[in-house]
Design an enzyme around this catalytic site. Structure first.
Site, PDB file in Angstrom:
ATOM      1  N   SER A 126      32.326  -5.930   5.667  1.00  0.00           N
ATOM      2  CA  SER A 126      31.080  -6.541   6.127  1.00  0.00           C
ATOM      3  C   SER A 126      31.410  -7.805   6.901  1.00  0.00           C
ATOM      4  CB  SER A 126      30.175  -6.895   4.940  1.00  0.00           C
ATOM      5  OG  SER A 126      29.208  -7.846   5.374  1.00  0.00           O
TER       6      SER A 126
ATOM      7  N   GLY B  51      12.504 -10.629   4.098  1.00  0.00           N
ATOM      8  CA  GLY B  51      11.338  -9.744   4.127  1.00  0.00           C
ATOM      9  C   GLY B  51      11.267  -8.919   5.409  1.00  0.00           C
TER      10      GLY B  51
ATOM     11  N   GLY C 171      17.267 -11.151   3.059  1.00  0.00           N
ATOM     12  CA  GLY C 171      16.350 -11.812   2.127  1.00  0.00           C
ATOM     13  C   GLY C 171      15.164 -12.456   2.818  1.00  0.00           C
TER      14      GLY C 171
ATOM     15  N   ASP D 150       9.790   0.947   4.785  1.00  0.00           N
ATOM     16  CA  ASP D 150      10.882   0.299   5.514  1.00  0.00           C
ATOM     17  C   ASP D 150      11.861   1.325   6.090  1.00  0.00           C
ATOM     18  OD1 ASP D 150       9.575  -1.829   4.451  1.00  0.00           O
ATOM     19  OD2 ASP D 150      11.106  -2.339   2.979  1.00  0.00           O
TER      20      ASP D 150
ATOM     21  N   TYR E 190       8.021  -7.168  -8.112  1.00  0.00           N
ATOM     22  CA  TYR E 190       7.673  -5.987  -7.307  1.00  0.00           C
ATOM     23  C   TYR E 190       7.481  -4.780  -8.228  1.00  0.00           C
ATOM     24  CZ  TYR E 190       7.849  -2.534  -3.548  1.00  0.00           C
ATOM     25  OH  TYR E 190       7.542  -1.505  -2.669  1.00  0.00           O
TER      26      TYR E 190
ATOM     27  N   THR F  41       0.834  -1.209   0.000  1.00  0.00           N
ATOM     28  CA  THR F  41       0.000   0.000   0.000  1.00  0.00           C
ATOM     29  C   THR F  41       0.863   1.252   0.000  1.00  0.00           C
ATOM     30  OG1 THR F  41      -0.071  -0.287   2.384  1.00  0.00           O
ATOM     31  CG2 THR F  41      -2.026  -0.963   1.179  1.00  0.00           C
ATOM     32  N   ASP F  42       2.142   1.132   0.418  1.00  0.00           N
ATOM     33  CA  ASP F  42       2.929   2.368   0.612  1.00  0.00           C
ATOM     34  C   ASP F  42       3.147   3.126  -0.692  1.00  0.00           C
ATOM     35  OD1 ASP F  42       4.866   0.498  -0.261  1.00  0.00           O
ATOM     36  OD2 ASP F  42       6.348   1.020   1.283  1.00  0.00           O
TER      37      ASP F  42
ATOM     38  N   SER G  71      13.452  -6.484   5.931  1.00  0.00           N
ATOM     39  CA  SER G  71      14.045  -5.216   5.546  1.00  0.00           C
ATOM     40  C   SER G  71      15.467  -4.990   6.047  1.00  0.00           C
ATOM     41  CB  SER G  71      13.137  -4.080   5.988  1.00  0.00           C
ATOM     42  OG  SER G  71      13.327  -3.059   5.099  1.00  0.00           O
ATOM     43  N   SER G  72      16.296  -5.976   5.795  1.00  0.00           N
ATOM     44  CA  SER G  72      17.715  -5.799   6.112  1.00  0.00           C
ATOM     45  C   SER G  72      18.292  -4.684   5.246  1.00  0.00           C
ATOM     46  CB  SER G  72      18.474  -7.101   5.873  1.00  0.00           C
ATOM     47  OG  SER G  72      18.322  -7.516   4.535  1.00  0.00           O
TER      48      SER G  72
HETATM   49  C1  GLA Z   1       8.976  -4.076   0.408  1.00  0.00           C
HETATM   50  C2  GLA Z   1       9.168  -2.586   0.103  1.00  0.00           C
HETATM   51  C3  GLA Z   1       8.174  -1.720   0.884  1.00  0.00           C
HETATM   52  C4  GLA Z   1       6.749  -2.225   0.734  1.00  0.00           C
HETATM   53  C5  GLA Z   1       6.678  -3.728   0.972  1.00  0.00           C
HETATM   54  C6  GLA Z   1       5.319  -4.292   0.674  1.00  0.00           C
HETATM   55  O1  GLA Z   1       9.329  -4.317   1.732  1.00  0.00           O
HETATM   56  O2  GLA Z   1      10.479  -2.194   0.419  1.00  0.00           O
HETATM   57  O3  GLA Z   1       8.285  -0.373   0.474  1.00  0.00           O
HETATM   58  O4  GLA Z   1       6.223  -1.874  -0.519  1.00  0.00           O
HETATM   59  O5  GLA Z   1       7.624  -4.433   0.191  1.00  0.00           O
HETATM   60  O6  GLA Z   1       4.383  -3.768   1.547  1.00  0.00           O
END
Ligand code: GLA
Length: 388
Positions: A71, A126, A124, A174, A224, A39-40, A128-129
């Site tokens: 790293s 989901g 990887g 994120d 995406y 939705t963002d 948000s690393s």
């Molecule tokens: C990823 C993107 C976010 C968002 C989500 C789905 O995490 O980085 O901006 O769009 O997918 O909600």
């Protein structure tokens, strides 16, 4: 005497071995989105929490326009010349290079840095690393160069790094939560105005439990970007029939029902997801206000079903994980979280059932896919900060 060394002392020691100096230490968290998926970038609402898992970027300034980066997770170093940093290298360092490139494009001159990175946000998954890496790096680079930047501008800058440098057309969720997270609170963000509220989670006797499918399907990034263009196509078509439509946020459920037939079938399904999901976030906030966790859980379930059937960003592993979760007593809701095509599910589970929840998930998922899923339980945590 114990051998216990504070986290900070350990980082100082590792940094000292690599760069013979003492760094400033910055951190930013991973996140789990509770509801409001995809939705963002449609100007809708999202409702994530920051995790206790975070990326650490320790650094000091250098003056030869070089970034020397180590790293710890990759066991690898890379040197980036800031005078030759206009395109990506298809490497983990692109997130760091991208942040530096966009900072410079925005008029912030960098002199260079020695940077040590480590993270316990699983890559990887989901969670948000990538935003945790971008935000911790941006916070650090700004600080060591004496550049003042507010949280919203920093989040936007990191999103630009990912959009323009890395080529992933992500929304703002994120990076925003990595900047703004607060202990025990979730973020309700209006992705159009960027107005936000930190909302206490009255979870009574329940917990959010995150389960990792341990898979990441390669098509994630290209699919995406494809979803984004399908949403843009919907806006383009619907704006010819409904005045003032600039994004899917502007379309009500009844307007959608009235005009749905004008959209090609796939685009219609994508649109249905976005419009109903935006409403589900608002309904979920209402449910929390009314202490109605059962309703919150139902909305999570509906969110997953919509992501699976209409947005088509789920996968067999996520669907199975969700099905197993829903079959366990004490699960109030279960859904995939993040972009999809692998990664994690988020589950609302009654506290006294959490142990059995975890063992059943692990046992059944492993039985089916021959992989042991990691499970994380994290209280909502704080956003980016300097710890030195
Ligand atoms: C990823 C993107 C976010 C968002 C989500 C789905 O995490 O980085 O901006 O769009 O997918 O909600």
């Amino acid at each position: 005497m114990t051998n216990y060394k504070s986290f900070q002392a350990q980082i100082n020691e590792k940094f000292g071995l690599l760069f013979s100096s003492k760094p400033r230490i910055f951190q930013a968290p991973g996140r789990v989105n509770l509801i409001g998926e995809h939705t963002d970038y449609n100007d809708g609402f999202v409702f994530p929490i920051a995790l206790e898992r975070r990326t650490t970027a320790a650094m000091i300034r250098r003056d030869d326009r070089k970034l020397e980066i180590w790293s710890e997770n990759m066991g690898e170093s890379i040197a980036i010349d800031l005078n030759d940093n206009s395109s990506k290298r298809n490497h983990w360092s692109d997130y760091v290079a991208g942040v530096a490139a966009i900072m410079e494009k925005s008029g912030m001159t960098l002199s260079g840095a020695n940077i040590y990175l480590e993270s316990d946000v699983p890559v990887g998954s989901g969670l948000s690393s990538s935003a945790a890496l971008e935000v911790s790096t941006a916070l650090g680079l700004a600080a060591i160069h004496g550049i003042e930047i507010d949280k919203i501008s920093l989040a936007k800058l990191c999103q630009r790094a990912e959009n323009e440098f890395v080529g992933m057309k992500c929304g703002i969720m994120d990076q925003f939560i990595a900047c703004h997270g607060e202990h025990n609170k979730a973020l309700l963000l209006d992705c159009r105005s960027l107005d936000f509220q930190m909302i206490e989670l009255p979870l009574q006797n329940a917990l959010f439990v995150v389960c990792n499918t341990m898979v990441k399907h390669e098509l994630g990034a290209s699919e995406y970007n494809k979803r984004r263009s399908e949403c843009e196509e919907a806006v383009q078509i619907l704006s010819q029939h409904i005045p003032g439509v600039q994004s899917l946020r502007d379309i009500s459920i009844s307007q959608f029902t009235q005009h749905a037939a004008k959209l090609p079938p796939v685009v219609r399904n994508r649109t249905r997801h976005v419009i109903t999901e935006t409403q589900r976030v608002l309904d979920a906030i209402e449910a929390l206000k009314n202490d109605d966790l059962a309703e919150f859980g139902e909305l999570m379930n509906a969110s997953h079903n919509s992501l699976q059937a209409d947005y088509e960003v789920s996968c067999t592993e996520l669907d199975t994980m969700v099905e197993i979760a829903r079959s366990i007593d004490g699960t109030l809701g279960a859904r995939m979280t993040g972009g999809g095509f692998g990664g994690c599910t988020v589950n609302l589970v009654l506290e006294d059932q959490v142990d059995s929840f975890c063992s059943i998930i692990q046992q059944r998922y492993q039985h089916k896919f021959n992989r042991m899923p990691d499970i994380y339980i994290s209280a909502p945590s704080h956003g980016m900060r300097e710890i030195s």
